[in-house]
Scaffold this motif. Structure first.
Motif, PDB file in Angstrom:
ATOM      1  N   GLU A  22      -5.400  -0.232   8.416  1.00 25.78           N
ATOM      2  CA  GLU A  22      -6.728  -1.336   8.025  1.00 25.78           C
ATOM      3  C   GLU A  22      -7.231  -0.876   6.622  1.00 25.78           C
ATOM      4  O   GLU A  22      -7.525  -1.906   5.892  1.00 25.78           O
ATOM      5  CB  GLU A  22      -7.922  -1.253   8.917  1.00 25.78           C
ATOM      6  CG  GLU A  22      -7.390  -1.838  10.408  1.00 25.78           C
ATOM      7  CD  GLU A  22      -7.044  -3.457  10.434  1.00 25.78           C
ATOM      8  OE1 GLU A  22      -7.666  -4.098   9.703  1.00 25.78           O
ATOM      9  OE2 GLU A  22      -6.053  -3.536  11.005  1.00 25.78           O
ATOM     10  N   LEU A  25      -4.913  -2.401   4.220  1.00 26.86           N
ATOM     11  CA  LEU A  25      -5.125  -3.972   3.900  1.00 26.86           C
ATOM     12  C   LEU A  25      -6.285  -4.231   3.093  1.00 26.86           C
ATOM     13  O   LEU A  25      -6.417  -5.079   2.187  1.00 26.86           O
ATOM     14  CB  LEU A  25      -5.290  -4.456   5.302  1.00 26.86           C
ATOM     15  CG  LEU A  25      -3.973  -4.530   6.165  1.00 26.86           C
ATOM     16  CD1 LEU A  25      -4.297  -4.968   7.656  1.00 26.86           C
ATOM     17  CD2 LEU A  25      -2.997  -5.242   5.495  1.00 26.86           C
ATOM     18  N   TYR A  28      -5.473  -3.480  -0.567  1.00 30.45           N
ATOM     19  CA  TYR A  28      -4.645  -4.534  -1.005  1.00 30.45           C
ATOM     20  C   TYR A  28      -5.672  -5.952  -1.469  1.00 30.45           C
ATOM     21  O   TYR A  28      -5.535  -6.218  -2.518  1.00 30.45           O
ATOM     22  CB  TYR A  28      -3.690  -5.025  -0.078  1.00 30.45           C
ATOM     23  CG  TYR A  28      -2.990  -6.467  -0.390  1.00 30.45           C
ATOM     24  CD1 TYR A  28      -1.837  -6.552  -1.468  1.00 30.45           C
ATOM     25  CD2 TYR A  28      -3.481  -7.484   0.334  1.00 30.45           C
ATOM     26  CE1 TYR A  28      -1.422  -7.643  -1.771  1.00 30.45           C
ATOM     27  CE2 TYR A  28      -2.766  -8.925  -0.071  1.00 30.45           C
ATOM     28  CZ  TYR A  28      -1.829  -8.923  -1.197  1.00 30.45           C
ATOM     29  OH  TYR A  28      -1.357  -9.983  -1.683  1.00 30.45           O
ATOM     30  N   GLU A  29      -6.538  -6.186  -0.517  1.00 35.72           N
ATOM     31  CA  GLU A  29      -7.467  -7.144  -0.689  1.00 35.72           C
ATOM     32  C   GLU A  29      -8.330  -6.808  -1.997  1.00 35.72           C
ATOM     33  O   GLU A  29      -8.735  -7.882  -2.596  1.00 35.72           O
ATOM     34  CB  GLU A  29      -8.432  -7.551   0.755  1.00 35.72           C
ATOM     35  CG  GLU A  29      -7.682  -8.086   1.784  1.00 35.72           C
ATOM     36  CD  GLU A  29      -7.116  -9.583   1.373  1.00 35.72           C
ATOM     37  OE1 GLU A  29      -7.565 -10.258   0.833  1.00 35.72           O
ATOM     38  OE2 GLU A  29      -5.802  -9.672   2.022  1.00 35.72           O
ATOM     39  N   LEU A  83       2.824  -6.919   1.713  1.00 36.74           N
ATOM     40  CA  LEU A  83       1.819  -6.934   0.712  1.00 36.74           C
ATOM     41  C   LEU A  83       1.840  -5.850  -0.337  1.00 36.74           C
ATOM     42  O   LEU A  83       1.729  -4.644   0.433  1.00 36.74           O
ATOM     43  CB  LEU A  83       0.388  -6.817   1.538  1.00 36.74           C
ATOM     44  CG  LEU A  83       0.357  -8.128   2.722  1.00 36.74           C
ATOM     45  CD1 LEU A  83      -1.102  -7.794   3.583  1.00 36.74           C
ATOM     46  CD2 LEU A  83       0.332  -9.522   2.229  1.00 36.74           C
ATOM     47  N   SER A 137       3.573  -1.955  10.134  1.00 37.96           N
ATOM     48  CA  SER A 137       3.237  -2.187  11.393  1.00 37.96           C
ATOM     49  C   SER A 137       4.333  -2.970  12.188  1.00 37.96           C
ATOM     50  O   SER A 137       4.607  -4.214  11.856  1.00 37.96           O
ATOM     51  CB  SER A 137       1.985  -2.877  11.473  1.00 37.96           C
ATOM     52  OG  SER A 137       1.568  -3.282  12.714  1.00 37.96           O
ATOM     53  N   LYS A 140       2.546  -5.744  13.994  1.00 42.45           N
ATOM     54  CA  LYS A 140       2.238  -7.016  13.327  1.00 42.45           C
ATOM     55  C   LYS A 140       3.454  -7.636  12.230  1.00 42.45           C
ATOM     56  O   LYS A 140       3.099  -8.647  11.788  1.00 42.45           O
ATOM     57  CB  LYS A 140       1.183  -6.711  12.341  1.00 42.45           C
ATOM     58  CG  LYS A 140      -0.037  -6.107  13.071  1.00 42.45           C
ATOM     59  CD  LYS A 140      -1.389  -5.946  12.153  1.00 42.45           C
ATOM     60  CE  LYS A 140      -2.508  -5.640  12.704  1.00 42.45           C
ATOM     61  NZ  LYS A 140      -3.726  -5.285  11.689  1.00 42.45           N
ATOM     62  N   GLN A 142       4.071  -6.612   9.615  1.00 41.72           N
ATOM     63  CA  GLN A 142       3.486  -6.581   8.357  1.00 41.72           C
ATOM     64  C   GLN A 142       3.698  -5.242   7.705  1.00 41.72           C
ATOM     65  O   GLN A 142       3.257  -4.293   8.362  1.00 41.72           O
ATOM     66  CB  GLN A 142       1.938  -7.065   8.501  1.00 41.72           C
ATOM     67  CG  GLN A 142       1.279  -7.335   7.298  1.00 41.72           C
ATOM     68  CD  GLN A 142      -0.294  -7.603   7.677  1.00 41.72           C
ATOM     69  OE1 GLN A 142      -0.884  -6.771   8.591  1.00 41.72           O
ATOM     70  NE2 GLN A 142      -0.732  -8.726   7.235  1.00 41.72           N
ATOM     71  N   VAL A 144       2.507  -2.821   3.916  1.00 44.44           N
ATOM     72  CA  VAL A 144       1.841  -2.658   2.770  1.00 44.44           C
ATOM     73  C   VAL A 144       2.488  -1.615   2.040  1.00 44.44           C
ATOM     74  O   VAL A 144       2.992  -0.586   2.350  1.00 44.44           O
ATOM     75  CB  VAL A 144       0.305  -2.292   3.197  1.00 44.44           C
ATOM     76  CG1 VAL A 144      -0.433  -2.025   1.883  1.00 44.44           C
ATOM     77  CG2 VAL A 144      -0.266  -3.077   4.204  1.00 44.44           C
TER      78      VAL A 144
END
Length: 363
Positions: A22, A25, A28-29, A83, A137, A140, A142, A144
């Motif tokens: 998390e 993430l 990245y945001e 990402l 993950s 997910k 997903q 990073v």
């Protein structure tokens, strides 16, 4: 993850990794707020692949090897989202990981960090020499990715940006990522298998320039069921400089953004020969080339066991934990296809004709 003096419960490991993912993430945001993100959506092995990069240099590293991938209106389930951000472009550092750093002087390009019990839902790659980090993950689907400075990433990252990630993802989708070349004609394709230096890249690129479809010179995605099928993963081709000199058509097209220990300039085949790159093809044969040094190129039938010996070690050995399922899938693959030894002669113009004959005779 490095061992600690007192045992950590699997549930605590899982919690720490969830929390850290998390944090990645969120980082990245934050990077997307500081610099525009570039989104690239394509289909890989009939599944959706979304790659979002922050930083122009990182986009230029990741995109060229993937430009051949098609766009599909409908895809199979089990896609992948990537990402990625460049710290140099955004000023966003990698969050401090929940494990101690390795001792000084031990920086490596290790393909994977081994996670203890409780870490089964994640995979991690930390290549310290390149300042390149991936956390994936499985639940997910997903990933990073962080890099300290994309402009400094070595050439082999340009040619194959995240093979470890693709391997982890492919295992969830009944796919194999093989250390193999792949070329084809209208009726189907042949896998070119063997250790580094056996002639896979030379053979694949020479076939491509002789009218074959090109799928790979080094890394290939393969589906074994219901019928063997190959997918082009990265459209790049790599040759050592002394070998590249044998290909006048390619010499001026090869690039080497950051020369490294591998020393192989890269040719992005889709950029220069888009009509030669095939996204996917049915597999008809497994061919194990080796440099013979004789003028003539010869072929002979080999057993599935011999083909497996050429394929499996170079595919499995770079991994810190080879998966048994992958080995069994490779064994199934060579049992279902005719297998050949190819003694590569010095008259290179003969090689494509011999491979064409082997593919056609395998129909």
């Amino acid at each position: 993850m490095a061992a600690t003096h007192s045992p950590v419960e699997p549930s605590e490991i899982r919690t720490r990794l969830d929390t850290y993912f998390e944090a990645l993430l969120a980082a990245y945001e934050e990077a997307t707020r500081r610099s525009p993100a570039h989104s690239y959506t394509r289909a890989l092995a009939e599944r959706r692949l979304v790659v979002r990069t922050v930083g122009k240099a990182l986009q230029e590293v990741f995109t060229p090897s993937l430009t051949h991938l098609p766009t599909l209106s409908t895809c199979l389930p089990g896609g992948l989202e990537v990402l990625a951000w460049d710290e140099a472009a955004t000023g966003v550092p990698l969050p401090a990981p929940p494990w101690p750093p390795p001792p000084e002087g031990t920086a490596t390009s290790a393909p994977r960090l081994t996670l203890p019990a409780g870490g089964e839902d994640y995979r991690i790659q930390l290549a310290e020499q390149e300042a390149f980090f991936i956390m994936y993950s499985l639940n997910k689907r997903q990933a990073v990715i962080w890099t300290r400075e994309a402009a400094s990433l070595p050439t082999y990252v340009h040619s194959a940006p995240f093979p470890a990630l693709i391997r982890w993802w492919s295992q969830q989708n009944a796919l194999l990522m093989l250390h193999a070349g792949c070329v084809g004609i209208g009726s189907g394709a042949a896998l070119l298998v063997g250790k580094s230096g056996s002639g896979k890249s030379t053979t694949a690129l020479h076939c491509a320039l002789s009218g074959f479809h090109y799928l790979s010179d080094d890394l290939c995605l393969v589906r074994t069921q219901p019928h063997p099928h190959a997918y082009c993963l990265f459209n790049s081709g790599k040759l050592l400089p002394h070998t590249l000199s044998q290909f006048p058509q390619l010499t001026s097209l090869a690039v080497d953004p950051q020369p490294g220990s591998e020393g192989k300039p890269v040719i992005f085949m889709h950029q220069h020969f888009p009509d030669k790159v095939a996204g996917e093809m049915p597999l008809k044969a497994v061919i194990a080339p080796r440099v013979a040094g004789t003028p003539e190129t010869r072929s002979s039938v080999i057993s599935p066991a011999e083909a497996l010996r050429a394929l499996a070690p170079s595919t499995l050995l770079p991994r810190s934990h080879p998966e048994h399922a992958s080995f069994h899938d490779m064994a199934r693959l060579v049992r279902h296809l005719p297998c050949y030894r190819l003694e590569l002669g010095t008259r290179m113009e003969e090689i494509p004709a011999v491979i064409r004959q082997l593919i056609e005779s395998s129909d």
